[in-house]
Design an enzyme around this catalytic site. Sequence first.
Site, PDB file in Angstrom:
ATOM      1  N   ALA A  70       0.827  -1.210   0.000  1.00  0.00           N
ATOM      2  CA  ALA A  70       0.000   0.000   0.000  1.00  0.00           C
ATOM      3  C   ALA A  70       0.863   1.262   0.000  1.00  0.00           C
ATOM      4  CB  ALA A  70      -0.920  -0.006   1.207  1.00  0.00           C
ATOM      5  N   THR A  71       1.997   1.226   0.672  1.00  0.00           N
ATOM      6  CA  THR A  71       2.850   2.430   0.706  1.00  0.00           C
ATOM      7  C   THR A  71       3.239   2.838  -0.712  1.00  0.00           C
ATOM      8  OG1 THR A  71       3.712   1.754   2.853  1.00  0.00           O
ATOM      9  CG2 THR A  71       5.003   3.384   1.641  1.00  0.00           C
TER      10      THR A  71
ATOM     11  N   SER B 282      -3.518  -3.475   0.369  1.00  0.00           N
ATOM     12  CA  SER B 282      -2.354  -4.322   0.577  1.00  0.00           C
ATOM     13  C   SER B 282      -2.768  -5.760   0.882  1.00  0.00           C
ATOM     14  CB  SER B 282      -1.600  -3.736   1.776  1.00  0.00           C
ATOM     15  OG  SER B 282      -0.352  -4.323   1.910  1.00  0.00           O
ATOM     16  N   ALA B 283      -1.991  -6.736   0.390  1.00  0.00           N
ATOM     17  CA  ALA B 283      -2.360  -8.146   0.594  1.00  0.00           C
ATOM     18  C   ALA B 283      -2.141  -8.599   2.032  1.00  0.00           C
ATOM     19  CB  ALA B 283      -1.536  -9.029  -0.353  1.00  0.00           C
ATOM     20  N   HIS B 284      -1.103  -8.036   2.694  1.00  0.00           N
ATOM     21  CA  HIS B 284      -0.763  -8.602   4.016  1.00  0.00           C
ATOM     22  C   HIS B 284      -1.679  -8.151   5.140  1.00  0.00           C
ATOM     23  CE1 HIS B 284       1.554  -5.364   6.268  1.00  0.00           C
ATOM     24  NE2 HIS B 284       1.513  -4.836   5.069  1.00  0.00           N
TER      25      HIS B 284
ATOM     26  N   CYS C  17       6.617   5.160  17.837  1.00  0.00           N
ATOM     27  CA  CYS C  17       7.781   4.826  18.670  1.00  0.00           C
ATOM     28  C   CYS C  17       9.074   4.904  17.887  1.00  0.00           C
ATOM     29  CB  CYS C  17       7.656   3.421  19.217  1.00  0.00           C
ATOM     30  SG  CYS C  17       6.032   2.985  19.711  1.00  0.00           S
TER      31      CYS C  17
END
Length: 401
Positions: A74-75, A202-204, A330
Site C-alpha cells: 500500500a505504501t 495491501s495483501a498482508h 515509537c
Amino acid sequence: MNPPFIYLDNNATTPVDPRVLEAMLPYFTDIPGNAASRNHPYGWKAKEAVDTARQQIADLLSVEEKELVFTSGATEAINLALKGIYENYSRKGKHIITLQTEHKAVLDTCKRLEKIGAEVTYLPVKEDGLLDIELLKANIRPDTILVSVLWANNETGIIQPMKDIGQICQEAGVFLMSDATQAVGKIPVSPKDVGVHLMAFSAHKMYGPKGMGALYVSQRQPKIKIPAQIDGGGHENGMRSGTLNVPSIVGFGKAAVIAKAEMQKDAERLQKLRDQFESKILNGLEEVKINGEQSTRLPHVSNLSFRFIKGETLMARFSEKLGVSSGSACTSATLEPSHVLQAMGLNDYWAHGALRFSLGRFTKVEEIEQASKIVINGVKHLRELSPIWELFKDGVEVDDL
Ligand code: PLP
C-alpha cells in the site's frame, strides 16, 4: 511463536491463510515462469495465473481488471497515486486536501510533495474521529486537485463516510483518493459506488503475503492517467515497471476470493469477540476509554486508553504473552502520543495510555478471555505502583498533564 502467545495485532499484519499459501506454492517451484515471457508454457501459465488473480481482486471490489496496478504494497500504491496525480495535474492546481489522522504513508508523501510546490491542507477530525463534511466543502478551492481520505483508520478502526465525501468531490470536480488498506477484505469496499477514483490497498492486511499491494485507478470518466514512479519495462500498462511477483499476486487473488466468501461471517464473529473483550475490560477496570466508540468502527479493532498508565509500559509488561500495538509513533527517541488520538482531541494523558487490540480470522474465544485477564492484571499492577493513581483514589483532584 509458542502456543501461549496471543496475537492481537492483526492491523499490523495478518498471518497468511494456509489456503493462500497452498495456492502460492506451485508458482515458486513447478511453474516458475515470468508473466512477461511469451514464448513458452512457464510464461503462459504465469500470465494466466496473474490474469486470474487480477480478476479475483477486481471481483472483490466490483471494478475492472484493467483498473488494477500491482505494487509492492500500500505504501508504494499511495506514493504512486499522490505523486502521479500531482505530476500530471499540478498544471491545473497545486492544492491537495487530506486528514490529520491519515497513515504516515499519506502524510509523509504529502510532505514530500510540499517540498516541490504542493499546498496541502491537513483537515482536523471531530471528536468522534470523523471528517466534518462541511469543513471539507469549505476547504475545496478552485486550485484543489485531490482529496485523500483514509477509508478506515489503522489505529482506531473508525470508518469515514466515504459516500458523502465522494459526492462532495464529484460536485467540486476533484479527484478522490482513498487509502483503504485496513478496509479491503474486512468490510464491503467498492470504490465505484462511492466515487473514489484511486484506492490503495495491501495483501498482508487481508491474510495474503507481505510485499504485495495494488492501486485501483478508475478508467471510467474521468479516465485517469498517472505516470509511473518506477520506470523500466513498461509493465502494468506502463504505470509500474518490474517483473511481476507471480506467487504473491496469486496469493493476493486467493485472499480476495476467501475474503469475498467469508467477510461477513468473519466480521460478525469478530465483532462479537471484540465487544466481549471490551466489556470484560470495562467491567474489570476503572478509568478506561474506548476510542472511537461513538463512530462506526471496523468490527475487529479496539483502541483503548487506560488513564494513569503509559501504553508502552503496559505493553512491555506482557509482550512475551500478548502481541498488540501502542498508538504512539515509537520511531523517535521521545515517544510521541498518537497523532490520530491527538487529532480526536484526547489530551496527552489519555493518548499516552492507548493500546490497539486488533483481532483476526484466527483469533479464538479463549484467547480473548485470556487477553482480557492479562490486560486487567497488568493495568492494576502498574496503577498500584503509581503515586498519581493513589492520589486519585484518595479523591485528590489530579490535573491531567
Ligand atoms: N495505510 C494503512 C492504513 C496501513 O495500515 C498500512 C500498514 O500499516 C499502510 C498504509 C502501509 O501498507 P504496506 O505495509 O502494504 O506498505
